[in-house]
Design a protein around this motif. Structure first.
Motif, PDB file in Angstrom:
ATOM      1  N   THR A   1       0.954  -1.082  -0.002  1.00  0.00           N
ATOM      2  CA  THR A   1       0.180  -0.101  -0.021  1.00  0.00           C
ATOM      3  C   THR A   1       0.838   1.176  -0.026  1.00  0.00           C
ATOM      4  OG1 THR A   1      -1.690  -1.176   1.120  1.00  0.00           O
ATOM      5  CG2 THR A   1      -1.954   1.330   1.063  1.00  0.00           C
ATOM      6  N   THR A   2       1.979   1.226   0.827  1.00  0.00           N
ATOM      7  CA  THR A   2       2.632   2.497   0.866  1.00  0.00           C
ATOM      8  C   THR A   2       3.434   2.771  -0.212  1.00  0.00           C
ATOM      9  OG1 THR A   2       2.784   2.352   3.225  1.00  0.00           O
ATOM     10  CG2 THR A   2       4.690   3.760   2.103  1.00  0.00           C
ATOM     11  N   SER A   3       3.957   1.420  -0.931  1.00  0.00           N
ATOM     12  CA  SER A   3       4.833   1.537  -2.214  1.00  0.00           C
ATOM     13  C   SER A   3       4.058   2.250  -3.104  1.00  0.00           C
ATOM     14  CB  SER A   3       5.479   0.271  -2.196  1.00  0.00           C
ATOM     15  OG  SER A   3       6.234  -0.430  -1.367  1.00  0.00           O
ATOM     16  N   ALA A   4       2.770   1.535  -3.397  1.00  0.00           N
ATOM     17  CA  ALA A   4       2.069   1.976  -4.378  1.00  0.00           C
ATOM     18  C   ALA A   4       1.491   3.449  -4.297  1.00  0.00           C
ATOM     19  CB  ALA A   4       0.755   0.969  -4.619  1.00  0.00           C
ATOM     20  N   LEU A   5       1.233   3.665  -3.220  1.00  0.00           N
ATOM     21  CA  LEU A   5       0.646   5.250  -2.934  1.00  0.00           C
ATOM     22  C   LEU A   5       1.769   5.919  -3.302  1.00  0.00           C
ATOM     23  CD1 LEU A   5      -1.295   7.366  -1.755  1.00  0.00           C
ATOM     24  CD2 LEU A   5      -0.139   6.878   0.377  1.00  0.00           C
ATOM     25  N   THR A   6       2.892   5.843  -2.930  1.00  0.00           N
ATOM     26  CA  THR A   6       3.918   6.876  -2.885  1.00  0.00           C
ATOM     27  C   THR A   6       4.769   6.917  -4.140  1.00  0.00           C
ATOM     28  OG1 THR A   6       5.467   5.434  -1.624  1.00  0.00           O
ATOM     29  CG2 THR A   6       4.743   6.867  -0.254  1.00  0.00           C
ATOM     30  N   PHE A   7       4.683   5.922  -4.797  1.00  0.00           N
ATOM     31  CA  PHE A   7       5.055   5.951  -6.298  1.00  0.00           C
ATOM     32  C   PHE A   7       4.423   6.929  -7.174  1.00  0.00           C
ATOM     33  CE2 PHE A   7       6.662   4.042 -10.331  1.00  0.00           C
ATOM     34  CZ  PHE A   7       7.926   3.956  -9.843  1.00  0.00           C
ATOM     35  N   ASN A   8       2.847   6.694  -6.857  1.00  0.00           N
ATOM     36  CA  ASN A   8       2.177   7.762  -7.661  1.00  0.00           C
ATOM     37  C   ASN A   8       2.416   9.181  -7.080  1.00  0.00           C
ATOM     38  OD1 ASN A   8      -0.645   9.256  -8.304  1.00  0.00           O
ATOM     39  ND2 ASN A   8      -1.070   7.529  -9.098  1.00  0.00           N
ATOM     40  N   LYS A   9       2.955  10.082  -7.821  1.00  0.00           N
ATOM     41  CA  LYS A   9       3.212  11.373  -7.193  1.00  0.00           C
ATOM     42  C   LYS A   9       2.207  12.099  -6.961  1.00  0.00           C
ATOM     43  CE  LYS A   9       7.628  11.616  -9.909  1.00  0.00           C
ATOM     44  NZ  LYS A   9       7.653  10.504 -10.591  1.00  0.00           N
ATOM     45  N   SER A  10       0.907  12.196  -7.691  1.00  0.00           N
ATOM     46  CA  SER A  10      -0.082  13.152  -7.356  1.00  0.00           C
ATOM     47  C   SER A  10      -0.544  12.593  -5.942  1.00  0.00           C
ATOM     48  CB  SER A  10      -0.933  13.035  -8.540  1.00  0.00           C
ATOM     49  OG  SER A  10      -2.207  13.827  -8.112  1.00  0.00           O
ATOM     50  N   PHE A  11      -0.829  11.370  -5.890  1.00  0.00           N
ATOM     51  CA  PHE A  11      -1.573  10.778  -4.781  1.00  0.00           C
ATOM     52  C   PHE A  11      -0.804  10.916  -3.587  1.00  0.00           C
ATOM     53  CE2 PHE A  11      -4.109   7.120  -7.240  1.00  0.00           C
ATOM     54  CZ  PHE A  11      -4.727   8.352  -7.995  1.00  0.00           C
TER      55      PHE A  11
ATOM     56  N   LEU B   1       7.064  25.832 -15.024  1.00  0.00           N
ATOM     57  CA  LEU B   1       6.360  24.560 -14.687  1.00  0.00           C
ATOM     58  C   LEU B   1       7.374  23.331 -14.743  1.00  0.00           C
ATOM     59  CD1 LEU B   1       2.908  25.063 -16.490  1.00  0.00           C
ATOM     60  CD2 LEU B   1       3.200  25.418 -13.868  1.00  0.00           C
ATOM     61  N   PHE B   2       7.210  22.425 -14.015  1.00  0.00           N
ATOM     62  CA  PHE B   2       7.745  21.249 -14.368  1.00  0.00           C
ATOM     63  C   PHE B   2       6.802  20.143 -14.716  1.00  0.00           C
ATOM     64  CE2 PHE B   2      11.141  22.507 -11.448  1.00  0.00           C
ATOM     65  CZ  PHE B   2      12.448  22.132 -12.170  1.00  0.00           C
ATOM     66  N   VAL B   3       6.840  19.409 -15.689  1.00  0.00           N
ATOM     67  CA  VAL B   3       6.022  18.461 -16.344  1.00  0.00           C
ATOM     68  C   VAL B   3       6.826  17.041 -16.382  1.00  0.00           C
ATOM     69  CG1 VAL B   3       4.667  17.343 -18.174  1.00  0.00           C
ATOM     70  CG2 VAL B   3       5.110  20.050 -17.838  1.00  0.00           C
ATOM     71  N   LYS B   4       6.091  16.173 -15.474  1.00  0.00           N
ATOM     72  CA  LYS B   4       6.935  14.890 -15.439  1.00  0.00           C
ATOM     73  C   LYS B   4       5.562  13.430 -15.106  1.00  0.00           C
ATOM     74  CE  LYS B   4       7.874  16.610 -11.148  1.00  0.00           C
ATOM     75  NZ  LYS B   4       8.368  16.779  -9.698  1.00  0.00           N
ATOM     76  N   PRO B   5       6.477  12.354 -15.743  1.00  0.00           N
ATOM     77  CA  PRO B   5       5.419  11.080 -15.576  1.00  0.00           C
ATOM     78  C   PRO B   5       4.981  10.990 -14.026  1.00  0.00           C
ATOM     79  CG  PRO B   5       7.481  10.795 -16.962  1.00  0.00           C
ATOM     80  CD  PRO B   5       7.762  12.171 -16.266  1.00  0.00           C
ATOM     81  N   ASN B   6       3.827  10.717 -13.840  1.00  0.00           N
ATOM     82  CA  ASN B   6       3.234  10.759 -12.765  1.00  0.00           C
ATOM     83  C   ASN B   6       3.753   9.530 -12.069  1.00  0.00           C
ATOM     84  OD1 ASN B   6       1.407  11.884 -10.355  1.00  0.00           O
ATOM     85  ND2 ASN B   6       0.410   9.826 -10.999  1.00  0.00           N
ATOM     86  N   ASN B   7       4.068   8.561 -12.532  1.00  0.00           N
ATOM     87  CA  ASN B   7       4.518   7.287 -11.881  1.00  0.00           C
ATOM     88  C   ASN B   7       6.182   6.910 -12.299  1.00  0.00           C
ATOM     89  OD1 ASN B   7       1.942   6.023 -10.538  1.00  0.00           O
ATOM     90  ND2 ASN B   7       1.356   6.536 -12.720  1.00  0.00           N
ATOM     91  N   GLY B   8       6.842   7.832 -12.887  1.00  0.00           N
ATOM     92  CA  GLY B   8       8.013   7.551 -13.287  1.00  0.00           C
ATOM     93  C   GLY B   8       8.865   7.927 -12.147  1.00  0.00           C
ATOM     94  N   GLY B   9      10.390   7.688 -12.638  1.00  0.00           N
ATOM     95  CA  GLY B   9      11.382   7.875 -11.632  1.00  0.00           C
ATOM     96  C   GLY B   9      12.567   8.347 -12.500  1.00  0.00           C
TER      97      GLY B   9
END
Length: 243
Positions: free
Chosen positions: A36-46, A83-91
């Motif tokens: 849960t924590t891993s999936a949530l924090t990998f999604n930058k917006s959430f 602005l910064f534009v970035k993939p929401n689930n990227g790294g």
């Protein structure tokens, strides 16, 4: 059958919860945050939404999906350049762009959407980039020395992160003690509220008055060029002791 998994996979599938769910199904314990924590924090917006509810400031932003990706004009009416534009689930800053002029926004969105079906657009916060590692050892939560990242380029992009000499990492950061203490306090608080385990790293922009949360790395890099091992060394731990 393995007794335990030491998770050092930076990015997918080790940092977004995918492989951790597999270990849960097999009943094998592991060293990093749970699914849960891993999936949530990998999604930058959430992740930003949850952190903001914890009382920590974040940059104004807009979360786009593949279903509403053609909103350049609307974005500029809601958010201010740069602005910064970035993939929401990227790294690793792959697919990320800094937009200084309105003409640059559409190409930046196209670049980010090539990497992910979700994109985060954030207002630029002028300040110093500070990062703090936190580790749970038994029942004790320890925050490591705060590090300042000073990129040689305009911002800390993929090249600055992984090419030697493209960024200075000052540890401990040359900041007043009260600023360092506040960064460590916020990081320890977020570590607990996000239900983190193992060692994680929190990234911020400090504008001289407030800390603005950027993201949390639940499986930070553990190479010779990585930040957390250098923090641990400044704390007095060898790499072996950190592990």
């Amino acid at each position: 059958r393995f007794d335990m998994v030491f998770n050092a996979i930076h990015g997918t599938p080790g940092e977004n919860g995918k492989i951790l769910g597999y270990f849960d199904l097999l009943g094998i314990p592991y060293t990093s945050c749970d699914v849960t924590t891993s999936a949530l924090t990998f999604n930058k917006s959430f992740s930003k939404d949850v952190v903001a509810r914890c009382g920590v400031k974040t940059a104004r932003s807009r979360h786009l999906t593949a279903f509403n990706n053609n909103l350049a004009g609307e974005l500029l009416s809601e958010l201010s350049l740069p602005l910064f534009v970035k993939p929401n689930n990227g790294g690793s800053s792959v697919g990320m762009s800094k937009v200084n002029e309105k003409e640059e926004l559409s190409p930046a969105l196209e670049c980010a959407f090539r990497e992910d079906r979700e994109v985060l657009v954030e207002e630029f916060i002028k300040g110093r980039e500070l990062t703090c590692g936190v580790i749970l050892t038994g029942e004790e939560t320890i925050s490591l020395p705060v590090t300042e990242i000073i990129p040689k380029k305009e911002y800390f992009d993929y090249e600055a992160k992984y090419k030697k000499g493209m960024a200075d990492e000052v540890v401990p950061a040359n900041i007043p003690d009260d600023v360092s203490d506040e960064c460590r306090r916020i990081s320890e608080e977020l570590f607990k509220k996000l239900n983190c385990r193992g060692v994680v790293r929190f990234d911020y922009i400090y504008d001289g008055n407030d800390f603005y949360f950027l993201e949390v790395n639940t499986v930070p890099g553990l190479t010779k060029a990585s930040i957390v091992p250098n923090m641990a060394r400044a704390h007095g731990w060898s790499f072996t002791e950190l592990i």
